[in-house]
Design an enzyme around this catalytic site. Structure first.
Site, mmCIF file in Angstrom:
data_model
loop_
_atom_site.group_PDB
_atom_site.id
_atom_site.type_symbol
_atom_site.label_atom_id
_atom_site.label_comp_id
_atom_site.label_asym_id
_atom_site.label_seq_id
_atom_site.Cartn_x
_atom_site.Cartn_y
_atom_site.Cartn_z
ATOM 1 N N CYS A 152 2.735 1.623 13.552
ATOM 2 C CA CYS A 152 1.667 2.631 13.484
ATOM 3 C C CYS A 152 0.344 1.968 13.822
ATOM 4 C CB CYS A 152 1.596 3.234 12.087
ATOM 5 S SG CYS A 152 0.388 4.583 11.964
ATOM 6 N N CYS A 159 -0.669 0.462 3.409
ATOM 7 C CA CYS A 159 0.630 0.859 3.964
ATOM 8 C C CYS A 159 1.316 -0.299 4.668
ATOM 9 C CB CYS A 159 0.416 2.024 4.934
ATOM 10 S SG CYS A 159 1.894 2.470 5.853
ATOM 11 N N GLU A 204 2.430 7.778 13.015
ATOM 12 C CA GLU A 204 1.535 8.924 12.867
ATOM 13 C C GLU A 204 1.995 9.996 13.861
ATOM 14 O OE1 GLU A 204 -1.176 10.283 11.088
ATOM 15 O OE2 GLU A 204 -0.647 11.798 12.560
ATOM 16 N N CYS A 377 7.642 5.775 0.055
ATOM 17 C CA CYS A 377 6.490 6.024 0.936
ATOM 18 C C CYS A 377 5.733 4.737 1.215
ATOM 19 C CB CYS A 377 5.477 6.936 0.251
ATOM 20 S SG CYS A 377 6.038 8.583 0.048
HETATM 21 N N1 SAH Z 1 1.365 8.520 9.102
HETATM 22 C C1 SAH Z 1 1.461 9.721 8.376
HETATM 23 C C2 SAH Z 1 2.836 9.968 7.828
HETATM 24 C C3 SAH Z 1 3.578 8.781 7.269
HETATM 25 S S1 SAH Z 1 2.928 8.056 5.824
HETATM 26 C C4 SAH Z 1 0.440 9.775 7.272
HETATM 27 O O1 SAH Z 1 -0.168 8.753 6.978
HETATM 28 O O2 SAH Z 1 0.221 10.848 6.719
HETATM 29 C C5 SAH Z 1 3.477 9.185 4.563
HETATM 30 C C6 SAH Z 1 2.664 9.123 3.264
HETATM 31 O O3 SAH Z 1 2.868 7.876 2.608
HETATM 32 C C7 SAH Z 1 1.162 9.242 3.495
HETATM 33 O O4 SAH Z 1 0.615 10.241 2.669
HETATM 34 C C8 SAH Z 1 0.629 7.884 3.086
HETATM 35 O O5 SAH Z 1 -0.674 8.001 2.579
HETATM 36 C C9 SAH Z 1 1.643 7.450 2.061
HETATM 37 N N2 SAH Z 1 1.716 6.001 1.842
HETATM 38 C C10 SAH Z 1 1.509 5.012 2.744
HETATM 39 N N3 SAH Z 1 1.677 3.807 2.156
HETATM 40 C C11 SAH Z 1 1.991 4.038 0.866
HETATM 41 C C12 SAH Z 1 2.325 3.193 -0.241
HETATM 42 N N4 SAH Z 1 2.361 1.868 -0.118
HETATM 43 N N5 SAH Z 1 2.627 3.772 -1.421
HETATM 44 C C13 SAH Z 1 2.644 5.129 -1.541
HETATM 45 N N6 SAH Z 1 2.365 5.973 -0.526
HETATM 46 C C14 SAH Z 1 2.033 5.434 0.660
HETATM 47 FE FE1 SF4 Z 2 0.218 4.932 9.706
HETATM 48 FE FE2 SF4 Z 2 0.592 6.778 7.801
HETATM 49 FE FE3 SF4 Z 2 0.900 4.133 7.258
HETATM 50 FE FE4 SF4 Z 2 -1.540 5.147 7.707
HETATM 51 S S1 SF4 Z 2 -0.147 5.667 5.998
HETATM 52 S S2 SF4 Z 2 -0.723 3.237 8.584
HETATM 53 S S3 SF4 Z 2 -1.110 6.661 9.270
HETATM 54 S S4 SF4 Z 2 2.140 5.349 8.649
#
Ligand code: SAH
Ligand code: SF4
Length: 387
Positions: A152, A159, A204, A377
Site C-alpha cells: 500500500c 499499519c 487502498e 486488521c
Molecule cells: N486501506 C484501506 C482498507 C484496508 S485497512 C483503509 O485504510 O481503509 C482496513 C482497516 O484496518 C482500516 O480502517 C485501518 O485503519 C485499520 N488498521 C490498519 N492497521 C491497523 C492495526 N495495526 N490495528 C488495527 N486496525 C488497523
Molecule cells: Fe494502506 Fe489502509 Fe494500511 Fe493505510 S491502513 S497503509 S490505507 S492498508
C-alpha cells in the site's frame, strides 16, 4: 453491461514461455470478446460463466457442459486461472489467513472469518437468514476480507501493510478470485450461505479503482454476492469517493477516520495533508445511501494517541456535523513488529465506546480476529511460515 476498465489478462506461464490468456475475471461481453475466434454461441459462454464463477473450476477438463474437443481447443490458448491458495494459517478462533498466488507468483493475503468480525453489528438486518443457512457447517455466516493491492502506498503509521510500500495493483480477476478460492475451499455458496465481503485487506481500494469496481461487478453479477453485503474501506481518497458515489452497483462505505481532528490525523495518516477530514466528509455526502444504510467510520484506538475521552467528544461533533447516517466501529490497535504504538487498555476502549453511545452515536467494538496468525486488521504483510 461491461465489467469496465481494460482487463489485464495476459500472463507469462511459470516457464516464462509464450503468453497465455487467463479467463477468470472476464464475463459477459468481455468473455465473448476474448473467445470470439471460436465462434461460440451465447449459451456456450453462459455455460463457461457457470463453470468459472459457480463451480469455480480449476481446469477446462472440469467444464463438463462443453464437448471435449471444444475444451481442448480453448485450452490451447487460454488458462482458467482460478487463483490458488498456496498457504493457510489457522487461528485458534477459527479465522483462516491465506496466501493466494497471483499471476506473477506474488502472493496476496485473504482472510476468512466464520461468524463475521463484529464490524457488521448494527447493520440493518444482519441477523436475518442465519438460521436456515446454518446447515451442517460449523458456521452460519462468514466474512471474507479481500485485498485490493499488494502492499500500500498510503503509509499510515500504525499499519503493517504500509511497511511494504506499494508493490503492485491487483487485477479485477485477482480481487474477485480471492473470494472464489476461499468460497471453494470452504464449500460456501453465496446463494445459500450468508457471505459478507469486506475490502479491508492489503491496499487502498480507491487507489486501484478500475480493478476494484470491476471486481465488485463480477462478485455481484455471476458470483451472486449482493453488493449490500459488501463493505469497502478507504483511507479517504476523495476522487475515489466521488467516483464511487456515482456507481449503480456499490458496496457500503467505510471511512478510516482514526482521529478526532486533522492535527492528530496528520500525525498517523499523512494522507490527511492531501485531503482533510472536512473534504472527505463533503465527498461522502455525495453518495446516495440505501434505505437504513449508514456510513461506517472506522477508528483504530492507539494507546495514548487518540483514545482519550476528549477525543471521543470531538468524534461525536464530527459525526453530528457529517449530516449523513453514520456509525463508528472501534478497533483496538493490533500490534505488529516495528510499528511503534501501544494497544489501548480494555477499559479505555469500553469508556470510549460508552462516551460515543451516551451522546447518541452508535458505536461498536470490532472483535479482533486471528491476531495469533497475523490476520487481524492492519497485520497483513506477507507473513509466511518462513518469515
Ligand atoms: N486501506 C484501506 C482498507 C484496508 S485497512 C483503509 O485504510 O481503509 C482496513 C482497516 O484496518 C482500516 O480502517 C485501518 O485503519 C485499520 N488498521 C490498519 N492497521 C491497523 C492495526 N495495526 N490495528 C488495527 N486496525 C488497523
Ligand atoms: Fe494502506 Fe489502509 Fe494500511 Fe493505510 S491502513 S497503509 S490505507 S492498508
Amino acid at each position: 453491461m461491461t465489467t469496465g476498465g481494460k482487463p489485464r489478462t495476459t500472463i507469462l506461464d511459470a516457464r516464462g514461455a509464450a503468453p497465455e490468456r487467463v479467463l477468470f475475471g472476464l464475463w459477459n461481453e468481455e468473455l465473448g470478446e476474448a473467445l470470439r475466434g471460436f465462434g461460440l454461441l451465447r449459451y456456450r459462454i453462459r455455460q463457461l460463466e457457470t463453470a468459472l464463477y459457480r463451480q469455480k473450476v480449476a481446469e477446462f477438463a472440469e467444464v463438463t457442459t462443453w464437448p471435449k474437443e471444444l475444451r481442448e481447443k480453448v485450452a490451447a490458448g487460454f488458462r482458467v486461472g482460478l487463483p490458488e491458495i498456496v498457504e493457510t494459517f489457522r487461528s485458534v478462533d477459527g479465522t483462516e489467513r491465506y496466501l493466494i498466488a497471483g499471476r506473477d507468483g506474488q502472493t496476496v493475503e485473504t482472510v476468512w472469518m466464520p461468524e463475521g468480525d463484529g464490524g457488521e453489528e448494527g447493520d440493518s438486518g444482519s441477523e436475518e437468514g442465519d438460521a436456515e443457512s446454518a446447515g451442517s457447517k460449523p458456521w452460519s455466516r462468514a466474512t471474507i476480507c479481500v485485498s485490493s493491492q499488494i502492499g500500500c502506498a498510503v503509509n499510515c503509521q500504525f499499519c503493517l501493510t504500509a511497511k511494504l510500500g506499494i508493490i503492485r495493483n491487483l487485477s479485477a480477476g485477482e480481487i474477485a478470485g480471492q473470494v472464489a478460492a476461499v468460497l471453494k475451499r470452504q464449500g460456501a455458496e453465496p446463494g445459500r450461505d450468508r457471505i459478507n465481503l469486506v475490502f479491508m485487506g492489503m491496499g487502498e481500494p480507491f487507489l486501484n479503482y478500475e480493478a476494484f469496481i470491476a471486481a465488485v461487478r463480477l462478485l455481484a453479477g455471476p458470483m451472486e454476492i449482493p453488493e449490500s453485503r459488501m463493505t469497502v474501506s478507504t483511507s479517504g481518497i476523495v476522487p475515489g469517493i466521488l467516483r464511487f458515489a456515482q456507481e449503480k452497483v456499490r458496496p457500503k462505505l467505510a471511512i478510516s477516520l482514526n482521529a478526532p481532528n486533522d492535527v492528530v490525523r496528520e500525525g498517523i495518516m499523512p494522507i490527511t495533508r492531501k485531503w482533510s477530514i472536512a473534504e472527505v466528509m463533503e465527498a461522502v455526502r455525495q453518495a446516495p445511501l440505501r434505505q437504513k444504510e449508514r456510513v461506517t467510520f472506522e477508528y483504530v484506538l492507539l494507546g495514548g494517541v487518540n483514545d482519550k475521552l476528549e477525543h471521543a467528544d470531538e468524534v461525536v461533533k464530527l459525526v453530528r456535523r457529517a449530516q449523513f447516517p453514520a456509525k463508528v466501529n472501534l478497533i483496538a490497535w493490533n500490534p505488529g513488529p516495528g510499528v511503534p504504538f501501544t494497544m489501548p487498555s480494555a477499559e479505555d476502549v469500553a469508556r470510549f465506546q460508552e462516551r460515543l453511545r451516551e451522546q447518541g452515536v452508535p458505536a461498536f467494538v470490532r472483535r479482533p480476529r486471528g491476531r495469533d496468525i497475523y490476520a487481524a486488521c492492519g497485520q497483513l504483510k506477507k507473513t509466511g511460515s518462513s518469515q
